[in-house]
Design an enzyme around this catalytic site. Structure first.
Site, PDB file in Angstrom:
ATOM      1  N   ASP A 142     -10.397   1.747   1.929  1.00  0.00           N
ATOM      2  CA  ASP A 142     -10.490   1.108   3.252  1.00  0.00           C
ATOM      3  C   ASP A 142     -11.153   2.050   4.250  1.00  0.00           C
ATOM      4  OD1 ASP A 142      -9.237  -1.268   2.594  1.00  0.00           O
ATOM      5  OD2 ASP A 142      -7.236  -0.569   3.157  1.00  0.00           O
ATOM      6  N   LYS A 185       0.816  -1.223   0.000  1.00  0.00           N
ATOM      7  CA  LYS A 185       0.000   0.000   0.000  1.00  0.00           C
ATOM      8  C   LYS A 185       0.850   1.274   0.000  1.00  0.00           C
ATOM      9  CE  LYS A 185      -4.011  -2.219   2.050  1.00  0.00           C
ATOM     10  NZ  LYS A 185      -4.991  -2.307   3.113  1.00  0.00           N
TER      11      LYS A 185
HETATM   12  P1  NAP Z   1      -0.212  -4.057   8.663  1.00  0.00           P
HETATM   13  O1  NAP Z   1      -0.026  -2.753   7.984  1.00  0.00           O
HETATM   14  O2  NAP Z   1       0.812  -5.105   8.489  1.00  0.00           O
HETATM   15  O3  NAP Z   1      -0.355  -3.748  10.251  1.00  0.00           O
HETATM   16  C1  NAP Z   1      -0.474  -4.799  11.180  1.00  0.00           C
HETATM   17  C2  NAP Z   1      -0.793  -4.231  12.561  1.00  0.00           C
HETATM   18  O4  NAP Z   1      -1.085  -5.340  13.412  1.00  0.00           O
HETATM   19  C3  NAP Z   1       0.365  -3.464  13.194  1.00  0.00           C
HETATM   20  O5  NAP Z   1      -0.157  -2.431  13.980  1.00  0.00           O
HETATM   21  C4  NAP Z   1       1.007  -4.550  14.070  1.00  0.00           C
HETATM   22  O6  NAP Z   1       1.676  -4.014  15.199  1.00  0.00           O
HETATM   23  C5  NAP Z   1      -0.204  -5.300  14.552  1.00  0.00           C
HETATM   24  N1  NAP Z   1       0.080  -6.658  14.952  1.00  0.00           N
HETATM   25  C6  NAP Z   1       0.347  -7.711  14.137  1.00  0.00           C
HETATM   26  N2  NAP Z   1       0.519  -8.821  14.882  1.00  0.00           N
HETATM   27  C7  NAP Z   1       0.353  -8.463  16.157  1.00  0.00           C
HETATM   28  C8  NAP Z   1       0.424  -9.165  17.392  1.00  0.00           C
HETATM   29  N3  NAP Z   1       0.688 -10.467  17.437  1.00  0.00           N
HETATM   30  N4  NAP Z   1       0.202  -8.486  18.548  1.00  0.00           N
HETATM   31  C9  NAP Z   1      -0.074  -7.171  18.522  1.00  0.00           C
HETATM   32  N5  NAP Z   1      -0.146  -6.444  17.393  1.00  0.00           N
HETATM   33  C10 NAP Z   1       0.069  -7.083  16.216  1.00  0.00           C
HETATM   34  O7  NAP Z   1      -1.596  -4.720   8.262  1.00  0.00           O
HETATM   35  P2  NAP Z   1      -2.984  -4.001   7.854  1.00  0.00           P
HETATM   36  O8  NAP Z   1      -3.065  -3.808   6.382  1.00  0.00           O
HETATM   37  O9  NAP Z   1      -3.175  -2.809   8.709  1.00  0.00           O
HETATM   38  O10 NAP Z   1      -4.029  -5.161   8.212  1.00  0.00           O
HETATM   39  C11 NAP Z   1      -4.283  -5.474   9.569  1.00  0.00           C
HETATM   40  C12 NAP Z   1      -5.507  -6.373   9.663  1.00  0.00           C
HETATM   41  O11 NAP Z   1      -6.631  -5.721   9.100  1.00  0.00           O
HETATM   42  C13 NAP Z   1      -5.361  -7.692   8.902  1.00  0.00           C
HETATM   43  O12 NAP Z   1      -5.948  -8.713   9.647  1.00  0.00           O
HETATM   44  C14 NAP Z   1      -6.148  -7.449   7.628  1.00  0.00           C
HETATM   45  O13 NAP Z   1      -6.680  -8.647   7.109  1.00  0.00           O
HETATM   46  C15 NAP Z   1      -7.247  -6.544   8.127  1.00  0.00           C
HETATM   47  N6  NAP Z   1      -7.801  -5.728   7.040  1.00  0.00           N
HETATM   48  C16 NAP Z   1      -9.110  -5.910   6.757  1.00  0.00           C
HETATM   49  C17 NAP Z   1      -9.707  -5.179   5.743  1.00  0.00           C
HETATM   50  C18 NAP Z   1     -11.149  -5.403   5.441  1.00  0.00           C
HETATM   51  O14 NAP Z   1     -11.613  -5.010   4.365  1.00  0.00           O
HETATM   52  N7  NAP Z   1     -11.899  -5.951   6.380  1.00  0.00           N
HETATM   53  C19 NAP Z   1      -8.946  -4.247   5.005  1.00  0.00           C
HETATM   54  C20 NAP Z   1      -7.592  -4.065   5.344  1.00  0.00           C
HETATM   55  C21 NAP Z   1      -7.026  -4.820   6.373  1.00  0.00           C
HETATM   56  P3  NAP Z   1       3.226  -3.573  15.132  1.00  0.00           P
HETATM   57  O15 NAP Z   1       3.245  -2.180  14.557  1.00  0.00           O
HETATM   58  O16 NAP Z   1       3.652  -3.603  16.559  1.00  0.00           O
HETATM   59  O17 NAP Z   1       3.935  -4.574  14.268  1.00  0.00           O
END
Ligand code: NAP
Length: 445
Positions: free
Chosen positions: A193, A155
């Site tokens: 999003d 992204k």
């Molecule tokens: P991302 O940019 O990789 O960010 C991941 C986030 O999760 C970071 O804040 C990370 O914290 C945290 N994290 C990951 N593992 C963790 C753990 N074990 N304990 C605590 N914090 C943890 O990913 P993203 O694009 O934001 O996506 C995040 C989630 O949203 C995913 O599950 C994705 O499938 C979902 N999502 C859903 C939609 C939808 O349409 N429903 C759209 C986009 C995303 P750190 O900064 O500490 O690493």
């Protein structure tokens, strides 16, 4: 190979990168009406199988059911026909897709392709498993490759690539989840999003009678975001735009602080979130991947700590009802699922791709009642033993049921009591002299 006089030329290689497949597409385009099969095996070669009809390929292969693939990266016949509509695909078909790594878990193809079918649009939506976003976009630069959903981890790459052609909201968030190739060839970036998540949360409040004003029901509410990644940024930015008071908690506290500063929010250490209850009736939005399959019993916050919240949103959408949402329902909070966000961001993308509103009902139905798997039938007749004439230049002629000769460029050599083929041996499969591959068949469209 054409010079060998085969009725059909077949060229199969293995893609190491998705951009390798472009060479297979060029090869097909060069066939000039001569029946030609061109495919690239392996995970990154998947689009060669899905888009073969667009580039004039004579046929593509599908497995009768999952687990019966005769080559790596082969989709099922049912998906080829019902999801990707290969039978009606032609050179005019506009290509859209989801770019990410990993990408094959995405439900985007089921959703968008059902939408295209519903409106009878000559479009297809495929998964693009990409290693280098900028390189991918530079190779697939034809105007036919029109729209891209961008997911983890690209992204921010997409934001950079679109340069100054990034819409206001996406720029504010610092992440692009939709790229459109415009008529002049320029790439324009959007973020759907934010609107997808925030409108789902607002409707959750309205439908449950928690909305107290006509502007945005989030106005003046305390909105707590867990996570500071792409989804977290979209949620914090969108909530702030709607005049909520925003707090951000994240495992990496520095990231929480950076996001909080950029939108004018408060940062909280994740460990202190359980005790953070300055008031009741707060909104909680999880944007971490905690609770996602397969770790479905995990939740980013304890059930006890949820009592201060009137609405709980979870961006995770596999499973639809996460542990966090189950806990929220038990304590009587309104729950809003990530699936609702997923639908809404996809509807907005559909409009960017096609210029027309998404057929929302049909697209929702696509996920709630996906195509039922048909039981495949394998040929029961054992094919008679045959000898493959192996020529000096390592091409073999095979005769299919209609007596057409297929020139297939594979290296065949004697091995133990049978034959080994270069591409097959590479994947640890051996074909006996008298065997022909089963479990897949050529799909003539
Ligand atoms: P991302 O940019 O990789 O960010 C991941 C986030 O999760 C970071 O804040 C990370 O914290 C945290 N994290 C990951 N593992 C963790 C753990 N074990 N304990 C605590 N914090 C943890 O990913 P993203 O694009 O934001 O996506 C995040 C989630 O949203 C995913 O599950 C994705 O499938 C979902 N999502 C859903 C939609 C939808 O349409 N429903 C759209 C986009 C995303 P750190 O900064 O500490 O690493």
């Amino acid at each position: 190979m054409w010079a060998t006089g085969g009725d059909i030329v077949k060229y199969v290689t293995t893609a190491k990168d998705i951009t390798d497949v472009a060479r297979v597409f060029h090869f097909l385009s060069e066939a000039k009406g001569r029946p030609t099969i061109g495919l690239a095996m392996g995970p990154t070669g998947m689009i060669s199988r899905l888009l073969s009809p667009k580039f004039g390929g004579y046929l593509t292969f599908g497995a009768l059911s999952k687990g019966q693939e005769s080559a790596p990266g082969q989709p099922t016949v049912q998906d080829l026909i019902e999801v990707y509509r290969v039978k009606s695909m032609d050179r005019e078909t506009v290509v859209c897709g989801v770019v990410g790594k990993p990408v094959y878990h995405s439900k985007g193809p089921i959703l968008h392709n059902r939408g295209f079918a519903e409106l009878n649009l000559n479009y297809v939506y495929v998964p693009f498993l990409v290693d280098d976003f900028a390189h991918f976009m530079s190779v697939y630069s034809e105007s036919d490759f029109r729209g891209f959903s961008v997911t983890i981890p690209y992204k921010e790459d997409a934001l950079r690539l679109c340069g100054d052609k990034v819409e206001f909201v996406a720029k504010g968030i610092g992440a692009v989840n939709t790229v459109i190739r415009e008529k002049d060839g320029e790439l324009k970036g959007y973020n759907t999003d934010c609107e997808g998540a925030l409108s789902a949360i607002e409707d959750g409040l309205r439908h449950s009678g928690l909305a107290t004003n006509s502007e945005s029901p989030l106005k003046d509410k305390l909105f707590v975001v867990i996570g500071a990644g792409g989804a977290g940024k979209a949620l914090a930015y969108g909530a702030k735009e709607r005049h909520a008071r925003v707090a951000v908690a994240n495992r990496n506290y520095e990231r929480a602080k950076t996001l909080a500063e950029s939108v004018g929010a408060e940062a909280i250490e994740l460990e202190k979130l359980a005790d953070f209850r300055p008031e009741t009736g707060m909104i909680l939005a999880n944007s971490t991947s905690i609770g996602m399959e397969p770790e479905v019993t995990k939740s980013p916050i304890s059930k006890d700590a949820l009592s201060a919240y009137s609405l709980v949103f979870d961006a995770v959408y596999t499973p639809k009802e996460t542990q966090l949402l189950k806990d929220a329902i038990e304590i009587g909070a309104v729950d809003v699922s990530g699936e609702e966000m997923f639908y809404r961001q996809a509807f907005a993308q559909f409009k960017y791709f096609t210029g027309v509103p998404a057929p929302e009902r049909a697209m929702r139905d696509a996920l709630s009642s996906p195509p039922v798997a048909h039981k495949g039938t394998l040929p029961t007749r054992t094919p008679p033993p045959r000898t493959f004439p192996v020529s000096a230049q390592c091409s073999i002629g095979m005769f299919n049921g209609r007596g057409l000769r297929v020139s297939q460029f594979v290296c065949a050599y004697p091995f133990k009591n049978g034959w080994s083929f270069s591409h097959s041996a590479h994947f640890g499969m051996l074909m006996e002299r008298s065997q022909v591959p089963s479990g897949s068949f050529a799909l003539r469209y």
